[in-house]
Enzyme design. Structure first.
Site, PDB file in Angstrom:
ATOM      1  N   ASP A   1       1.133  -1.722  -0.002  1.00 60.33           N
ATOM      2  CA  ASP A   1       0.160  -0.044  -0.067  1.00 60.33           C
ATOM      3  C   ASP A   1       0.882   1.220   0.233  1.00 60.33           C
ATOM      4  O   ASP A   1       1.893   1.233   1.379  1.00 60.33           O
ATOM      5  CB  ASP A   1      -1.011   0.025   1.114  1.00 60.33           C
ATOM      6  CG  ASP A   1      -2.689   0.960   1.097  1.00 60.33           C
ATOM      7  OD1 ASP A   1      -3.514   0.562   0.994  1.00 60.33           O
ATOM      8  OD2 ASP A   1      -1.625   2.271   1.021  1.00 60.33           O
ATOM      9  N   ILE A   2       0.503   2.245  -0.726  1.00 57.64           N
ATOM     10  CA  ILE A   2       1.247   3.382  -1.234  1.00 57.64           C
ATOM     11  C   ILE A   2       1.646   4.467   0.462  1.00 57.64           C
ATOM     12  O   ILE A   2       1.991   5.196   0.473  1.00 57.64           O
ATOM     13  CB  ILE A   2       0.957   4.140  -1.871  1.00 57.64           C
ATOM     14  CG1 ILE A   2       1.750   5.228  -2.680  1.00 57.64           C
ATOM     15  CG2 ILE A   2      -0.382   5.243  -1.615  1.00 57.64           C
ATOM     16  CD1 ILE A   2       1.205   6.135  -3.910  1.00 57.64           C
TER      17      ILE A   2
ATOM     18  N   ASN B   1     -12.978  -3.567   2.364  1.00 56.01           N
ATOM     19  CA  ASN B   1     -13.908  -2.347   2.373  1.00 56.01           C
ATOM     20  C   ASN B   1     -15.216  -2.128   1.196  1.00 56.01           C
ATOM     21  O   ASN B   1     -14.779  -2.796  -0.232  1.00 56.01           O
ATOM     22  CB  ASN B   1     -13.247  -0.999   2.283  1.00 56.01           C
ATOM     23  CG  ASN B   1     -12.157  -0.238   2.992  1.00 56.01           C
ATOM     24  OD1 ASN B   1     -12.860  -0.866   4.617  1.00 56.01           O
ATOM     25  ND2 ASN B   1     -11.733  -0.081   3.287  1.00 56.01           N
TER      26      ASN B   1
ATOM     27  N   VAL C   1     -11.357   2.898  -3.761  1.00 55.57           N
ATOM     28  CA  VAL C   1     -10.470   2.636  -5.249  1.00 55.57           C
ATOM     29  C   VAL C   1     -11.715   1.596  -5.241  1.00 55.57           C
ATOM     30  O   VAL C   1     -11.924   0.445  -5.131  1.00 55.57           O
ATOM     31  CB  VAL C   1      -9.489   1.935  -5.196  1.00 55.57           C
ATOM     32  CG1 VAL C   1      -8.793   1.520  -6.528  1.00 55.57           C
ATOM     33  CG2 VAL C   1      -8.174   2.950  -4.416  1.00 55.57           C
TER      34      VAL C   1
ATOM     35  N   HIS D   1     -10.302  -5.186  -3.729  1.00 55.53           N
ATOM     36  CA  HIS D   1      -9.055  -5.414  -2.990  1.00 55.53           C
ATOM     37  C   HIS D   1      -8.996  -5.715  -1.016  1.00 55.53           C
ATOM     38  O   HIS D   1      -9.661  -5.281  -0.765  1.00 55.53           O
ATOM     39  CB  HIS D   1      -8.110  -3.903  -3.020  1.00 55.53           C
ATOM     40  CG  HIS D   1      -9.143  -3.019  -2.495  1.00 55.53           C
ATOM     41  ND1 HIS D   1      -9.798  -2.151  -3.068  1.00 55.53           N
ATOM     42  CD2 HIS D   1      -8.425  -2.415  -1.596  1.00 55.53           C
ATOM     43  CE1 HIS D   1      -9.959  -1.246  -2.286  1.00 55.53           C
ATOM     44  NE2 HIS D   1      -9.063  -0.938  -1.143  1.00 55.53           N
TER      45      HIS D   1
HETATM   46  P1  AMP Z   1      -9.765   1.147   0.502  1.00 53.31           P
HETATM   47  O1  AMP Z   1      -9.885   2.782   1.041  1.00 53.31           O
HETATM   48  O2  AMP Z   1     -10.229   0.263   0.765  1.00 53.31           O
HETATM   49  O3  AMP Z   1     -10.581   1.048  -1.315  1.00 53.31           O
HETATM   50  O4  AMP Z   1      -8.253   1.893   0.162  1.00 53.31           O
HETATM   51  C1  AMP Z   1      -7.161   1.871  -0.958  1.00 53.31           C
HETATM   52  C2  AMP Z   1      -6.348   1.699  -0.794  1.00 53.31           C
HETATM   53  O5  AMP Z   1      -5.534   1.875  -1.926  1.00 53.31           O
HETATM   54  C3  AMP Z   1      -5.656   2.886   0.098  1.00 53.31           C
HETATM   55  O6  AMP Z   1      -4.964   2.260   1.431  1.00 53.31           O
HETATM   56  C4  AMP Z   1      -4.277   3.523  -0.250  1.00 53.31           C
HETATM   57  O7  AMP Z   1      -3.070   4.402   0.541  1.00 53.31           O
HETATM   58  C5  AMP Z   1      -4.553   3.260  -1.248  1.00 53.31           C
HETATM   59  N1  AMP Z   1      -3.778   3.290  -2.972  1.00 53.31           N
HETATM   60  C6  AMP Z   1      -3.507   4.420  -3.501  1.00 53.31           C
HETATM   61  N2  AMP Z   1      -3.215   4.023  -4.574  1.00 53.31           N
HETATM   62  C7  AMP Z   1      -2.434   3.357  -4.450  1.00 53.31           C
HETATM   63  C8  AMP Z   1      -1.390   2.557  -5.285  1.00 53.31           C
HETATM   64  N3  AMP Z   1      -0.657   3.505  -6.322  1.00 53.31           N
HETATM   65  N4  AMP Z   1      -0.177   2.103  -5.102  1.00 53.31           N
HETATM   66  C9  AMP Z   1      -0.760   1.398  -3.642  1.00 53.31           C
HETATM   67  N5  AMP Z   1      -1.527   1.820  -2.902  1.00 53.31           N
HETATM   68  C10 AMP Z   1      -2.551   2.677  -3.417  1.00 53.31           C
END
Ligand code: AMP
Length: 121
Positions: free
Chosen positions: A33-34, A94, A103, A107
């Site tokens: 995760d970023i 989520n 996103v 995931h």
């Molecule tokens: P959610 O709120 O469950 O949709 O989680 C989305 C996750 O994606 C968050 O923890 C972000 O930090 C992660 N995220 C967003 N963009 C990226 C990326 N380019 N690479 C890795 N993780 C990401």
């Protein structure tokens, strides 16, 4: 909700945006995760176009479901957080608005490397 081909994980799957890859096979891609919320925070995503867990359960083929679950186990072992070689972890996904999903590509978050704490704040 229909699948948005321009979501960030779709771009990662197409190789248009880099990721810190941990594992990949026919069914899943796993990467860090970023914005890690715990010592270990990784994401495991199916390669198919599914918006969220509900959508996946309704539409995915059995081999994709098995592939995703097995992928989670493989990644946990790779990171030494599985029950076999570590102290465990939390797998969390989520779903949509009230779930706080940002996103729109299914995931699973895997949190580990330390005690994760209470389940819901
Ligand atoms: P959610 O709120 O469950 O949709 O989680 C989305 C996750 O994606 C968050 O923890 C972000 O930090 C992660 N995220 C967003 N963009 C990226 C990326 N380019 N690479 C890795 N993780 C990401």
């Amino acid at each position: 909700m229909s699948y948005d081909d321009n979501n960030i994980f779709a771009k990662i799957l197409r190789g248009e945006i880099p990721c810190k890859k941990i594992y990949e096979d026919e069914y899943v891609l796993a990467f860090h995760d970023i914005n890690p919320q715990k010592k270990i925070h990784v994401l495991v995503i199916p390669k198919g176009k599914y918006t969220d867990l509900d959508n996946f359960i309704k539409n995915a083929a059995t081999n994709e479901m098995v592939g995703l679950l097995k992928g989670i186990n493989i990644v946990a072992k790779e990171l030494n957080i599985s029950v076999d070689n570590g102290k465990g972890y939390r797998a969390l996904t989520n779903v949509s608005e009230h779930g706080g999903q940002e996103v729109p590509h299914l995931h699973f978050h895997l949190f580990g490397g330390e005690y994760i704490g209470k389940m819901v704040e």
